[in-house]
Design an enzyme around this catalytic site. Structure first.
Site, PDB file in Angstrom:
ATOM      1  N   SER A 162      42.421  21.237 -16.669  1.00 22.08           N
ATOM      2  CA  SER A 162      41.583  22.242 -15.475  1.00 22.08           C
ATOM      3  C   SER A 162      42.381  22.857 -15.287  1.00 22.08           C
ATOM      4  O   SER A 162      43.721  23.499 -16.440  1.00 22.08           O
ATOM      5  CB  SER A 162      41.245  21.316 -14.496  1.00 22.08           C
ATOM      6  OG  SER A 162      40.437  22.309 -14.055  1.00 22.08           O
ATOM      7  N   ASP A 338      31.508  18.715 -20.603  1.00 24.58           N
ATOM      8  CA  ASP A 338      32.031  19.214 -19.857  1.00 24.58           C
ATOM      9  C   ASP A 338      31.505  20.005 -19.193  1.00 24.58           C
ATOM     10  O   ASP A 338      31.120  21.262 -19.586  1.00 24.58           O
ATOM     11  CB  ASP A 338      33.665  19.625 -19.800  1.00 24.58           C
ATOM     12  CG  ASP A 338      34.419  20.289 -19.006  1.00 24.58           C
ATOM     13  OD1 ASP A 338      33.835  20.248 -18.358  1.00 24.58           O
ATOM     14  OD2 ASP A 338      36.027  19.841 -19.068  1.00 24.58           O
ATOM     15  N   HIS A 369      33.803  16.765 -16.424  1.00 28.44           N
ATOM     16  CA  HIS A 369      35.680  17.462 -15.959  1.00 28.44           C
ATOM     17  C   HIS A 369      36.454  16.953 -15.742  1.00 28.44           C
ATOM     18  O   HIS A 369      37.493  16.677 -15.976  1.00 28.44           O
ATOM     19  CB  HIS A 369      35.523  18.878 -15.330  1.00 28.44           C
ATOM     20  CG  HIS A 369      36.331  20.093 -16.014  1.00 28.44           C
ATOM     21  ND1 HIS A 369      37.088  20.913 -16.179  1.00 28.44           N
ATOM     22  CD2 HIS A 369      37.176  20.434 -14.659  1.00 28.44           C
ATOM     23  CE1 HIS A 369      37.104  21.633 -16.558  1.00 28.44           C
ATOM     24  NE2 HIS A 369      37.667  21.322 -14.814  1.00 28.44           N
TER      25      HIS A 369
END
Ligand SMILES: *[C@@H]1O[C@H](CO)[C@@H](O)[C@H](O)[C@H]1NC(C)=O
Ligand SMILES: *[C@@H]1O[C@H](CO)[C@@H](O)[C@H](O)[C@H]1NC(C)=O
Ligand SMILES: *[C@@H]1O[C@H](CO)[C@@H](O)[C@H](O)[C@H]1NC(C)=O
Ligand SMILES: *[C@@H]1O[C@H](CO)[C@@H](O)[C@H](O)[C@H]1NC(C)=O
Length: 399
Positions: A162, A338, A369
């Protein structure tokens, strides 16, 4: 927020020792060697970086005089702990150490591992005057340079999740060829370099309003401060859910959550441990920078408005961080499930704009995610394939 709320709901179990340990103590608790390193940046922030120099059986790799380094960087609201949440046979930091690597776990300023500054105290607004660009330009860059210096190596393998990928995209977009060669392979999980879709409430503010807010914050007029979910809330819910009489509510919450959020990959009994170390802290200014990234569909430095841009950057527009500049070998792991950075964002922003640096990409089924960090399938479907990819690289091109 919704995901977080569900997370809180499904927290049903009693206190575990891991809830009270920091990252280095947890590593030691599981019987691994651990070192704490402190890296001070040119702009005065000191963050703790943890090292697992080798795994439990002290394995080395054929043909390598030193263990190759794998450096991990965490995502937004996380810390290096995100690579330690599950059991040693499952969590990437341990799995990589046991596979023969020298594992380094970076942390950015403002998290619990980055609260020291040479001049500012966290209670002062000026301490919180940073965004992800500063994570990238100072914390990430200098922690990597420090790691290479300490280990006497020329390059390392990098794993980001991320925002941990965003900061590396930003770094490599700006880096010269010599710096790019320090990264042998950049593994990007849930890669984030921009968004195609509107994402409430991040895209609610008008561009002008956003810029005004940023200027207020820079002037210290309001809101240079930590953004944090109070620990008292998460711990109350942990306690509430541990109660004999009320825990059925949590179990119900878990069933709803697994349907809605496909949380089937998460080990429910690790959730109290996860919630004891997540979410961590960031700055208001960084959240505003993220809002701009949602609006602009690409990576730029913080847009301060024309006048201030001229002063800060010598140009009217905030400088673009062009991922087309990346030459370091990059491998993407993403999923259409995600919720934050989906398949479209990855294809239309990253794959379309990256040059020859992008060498492989893997579109995974049913990864949310957070699953890239805490999902149980990630060990076999993400971390181990990365390890085999590194072995292949070492075999082909040497240590
Ligand atoms: C950070 O600051 C605190 C208090 O000033 C000090 O006790 C601690 O040793 C410092 N840590 C590092 C890593 O410099
Ligand atoms: C924040 O940093 C900018 C420059 O990067 C500076 O102009 C501004 O005065 C700082 N604000 C505070 C409150 O420290
Ligand atoms: C990155 O690309 C832009 C053009 O899109 C260029 O202006 C800039 O100089 C490049 N940066 C590096 C470090 O090559
Ligand atoms: C979930 O975590 C607990 C310990 O917290 C462990 O005993 C159990 O084996 C884990 N389950 C799976 C499927 O990994």
């Amino acid at each position: 927020m919704f995901a977080l709320f569900l997370f809180l709901l499904i927290t049903c179990f009693a206190k575990e020792i891991e809830e009270t340990l920091d990252a280095a103590d947890l590593i030691a608790y599981y019987g691994y060697p651990v070192e704490r390193h402190y890296v001070t940046t040119d702009d005065g922030y000191t963050s703790e970086v943890q090292r697992i120099p080798y795994g439990r059986d002290d394995r080395t790799l054929d043909g390598c005089s030193k263990r190759p380094v794998v450096f991990f960087m965490h995502g937004l609201f996380a810390t290096s702990y995100e690579y330690l949440f599950n059991l040693p046979s499952q969590s990437p930091a341990f799995v990589f150490a046991d596979a023969g690597f020298d594992v380094w776990l970076g942390n950015v300023r403002g998290t619990e591992y980055g609260l020291n500054h040479t001049r500012f105290h966290p209670s002062e607004p000026s301490f919180w005057n940073f965004t992800l660009y500063d994570y990238s330009h100072y914390d990430l860059r200098q922690q990597i340079e420090y790691t290479l210096e300490k280990t006497g190596q020329k390059s390392l393998f990098y794993v980001g999740h991320s925002q941990g990928t965003t900061v590396m995209f930003a770094r490599l977009a700006e880096a010269d060829a010599a710096w790019q060669s320090k990264i042998r392979i950049f593994f990007a999980m849930g890669p984030t370099a921009g968004f195609m879709k509107p994402f409430m409430p991040f895209t609610l503010l008008e561009t002008d309003t956003l810029q005004k807010l940023i200027q207020f914050v820079l002037d210290g007029k309001f809101g240079i401060m930590p953004v944090q979910i109070p620990k008292s809330i998460t711990s109350t819910i942990v306690d509430f859910c541990s109660s004999k009489y009320l825990s059925f509510l949590c179990t119900a919450g878990f069933h709803i959550a697994s349907k809605l959020e496909k949380l089937g990959q998460v080990n429910a009994s690790r959730i109290p441990i996860i919630l004891s170390h997540f979410p961590s802290t960031t700055s208001t200014l960084n959240m505003l920078h993220w809002m701009q990234i949602f609006k602009y569909h690409e990576l730029r430095r913080l847009d301060l408005g024309e006048q201030r841009n001229m002063m800060a950057y010598g140009q009217k527009e905030a400088p673009k961080l062009d991922i087309g500049n990346i030459t370091a070998q990059t491998i993407l792991y993403f999923s259409k499930d995600d919720q934050i950075t989906d398949e479209v964002d990855v294809r239309d922003i990253i794959m379309k704009n990256m040059g020859p640096g992008l060498i492989e990409n893997y579109d995974l089924d049913h990864f949310t995610h957070l699953d890239f960090a805490i999902g149980l399938r990630a060990t076999d479907e993400v971390y181990k394939p990365m390890i085999y990819r590194i072995y292949k690289e070492l075999k082909m091109k040497g240590c």
